[in-house]
Design a protein around this motif. Structure first.
Motif, PDB file in Angstrom:
ATOM      1  N   ARG A  13       0.033  -6.175  -3.252  1.00  0.00           N
ATOM      2  CA  ARG A  13       0.088  -5.513  -1.946  1.00  0.00           C
ATOM      3  C   ARG A  13      -0.310  -6.415  -0.805  1.00  0.00           C
ATOM      4  NH1 ARG A  13      -3.037   0.011  -0.398  1.00  0.00           N
ATOM      5  NH2 ARG A  13      -2.913  -0.322   1.602  1.00  0.00           N
ATOM      6  N   GLU A  55       7.330  -3.877  -5.271  1.00  0.00           N
ATOM      7  CA  GLU A  55       6.498  -3.168  -4.077  1.00  0.00           C
ATOM      8  C   GLU A  55       7.477  -3.069  -3.162  1.00  0.00           C
ATOM      9  OE1 GLU A  55       3.240  -1.657  -2.180  1.00  0.00           O
ATOM     10  OE2 GLU A  55       3.529  -1.794  -4.353  1.00  0.00           O
ATOM     11  N   ARG A  59       8.160   0.582  -1.134  1.00  0.00           N
ATOM     12  CA  ARG A  59       7.689   1.231   0.415  1.00  0.00           C
ATOM     13  C   ARG A  59       9.113   1.460   0.901  1.00  0.00           C
ATOM     14  NH1 ARG A  59       3.292  -3.381   2.405  1.00  0.00           N
ATOM     15  NH2 ARG A  59       2.188  -3.202   0.690  1.00  0.00           N
ATOM     16  N   ARG A  65       6.504   0.802   5.835  1.00  0.00           N
ATOM     17  CA  ARG A  65       6.606  -0.540   5.680  1.00  0.00           C
ATOM     18  C   ARG A  65       5.214  -1.236   5.372  1.00  0.00           C
ATOM     19  NH1 ARG A  65       9.888  -4.241   7.991  1.00  0.00           N
ATOM     20  NH2 ARG A  65       8.796  -6.118   8.797  1.00  0.00           N
ATOM     21  N   TRP A  67       1.486   0.210   3.824  1.00  0.00           N
ATOM     22  CA  TRP A  67       0.754   1.446   3.207  1.00  0.00           C
ATOM     23  C   TRP A  67      -0.502   1.649   4.149  1.00  0.00           C
ATOM     24  CZ3 TRP A  67       3.589   4.062   0.206  1.00  0.00           C
ATOM     25  CH2 TRP A  67       4.500   3.563  -0.886  1.00  0.00           C
TER      26      TRP A  67
END
Length: 102
Positions: A13, A55, A59, A65, A67
């Motif tokens: 992330r 990931e 998104r 764009r 989180w």
């Protein structure tokens, strides 16, 4: 106690956030395609590269764009203190943060 920031998901992330910040003109799906074509072994770790691409696709599918930020430690601290007080635990004495008592 496990560290929430020391997990593969956290690193994926974080790295994905960095990529999106470095390329503000690229949408997540385009960046995923470009990244997959050019970074087969990102940072010497092909699995990490695949996870970043996945990931980016998540998104793009969600239409976001970045989180939302996770809940902060201050909020967690208040929540835990409330729980400890409700269960008869002491919160006024001792170290200032609940996790320092562990």
């Amino acid at each position: 106690m496990s560290r929430l920031w020391d997990t593969p998901e956290f690193w994926v992330r974080t790295e994905t956030d960095e990529l999106l910040r470095e390329y503000p003109g690229s949408d997540a799906r385009s960046l995923a395609t470009s990244f997959a074509e050019t970074s087969a072994s990102y940072d010497g770790d092909p699995a990490f590269a695949r996870d970043i691409v996945a990931e980016l696709h998540k998104r793009a599918d969600a239409g976001v764009r970045l989180w939302p930020e996770p809940i902060g430690l201050a909020s967690l601290e208040h929540e835990v203190r409330d729980l400890m007080t409700a269960e008869g635990g002491e919160t006024e004495d001792g170290p200032p943060l609940w996790w320092q008592r562990i």
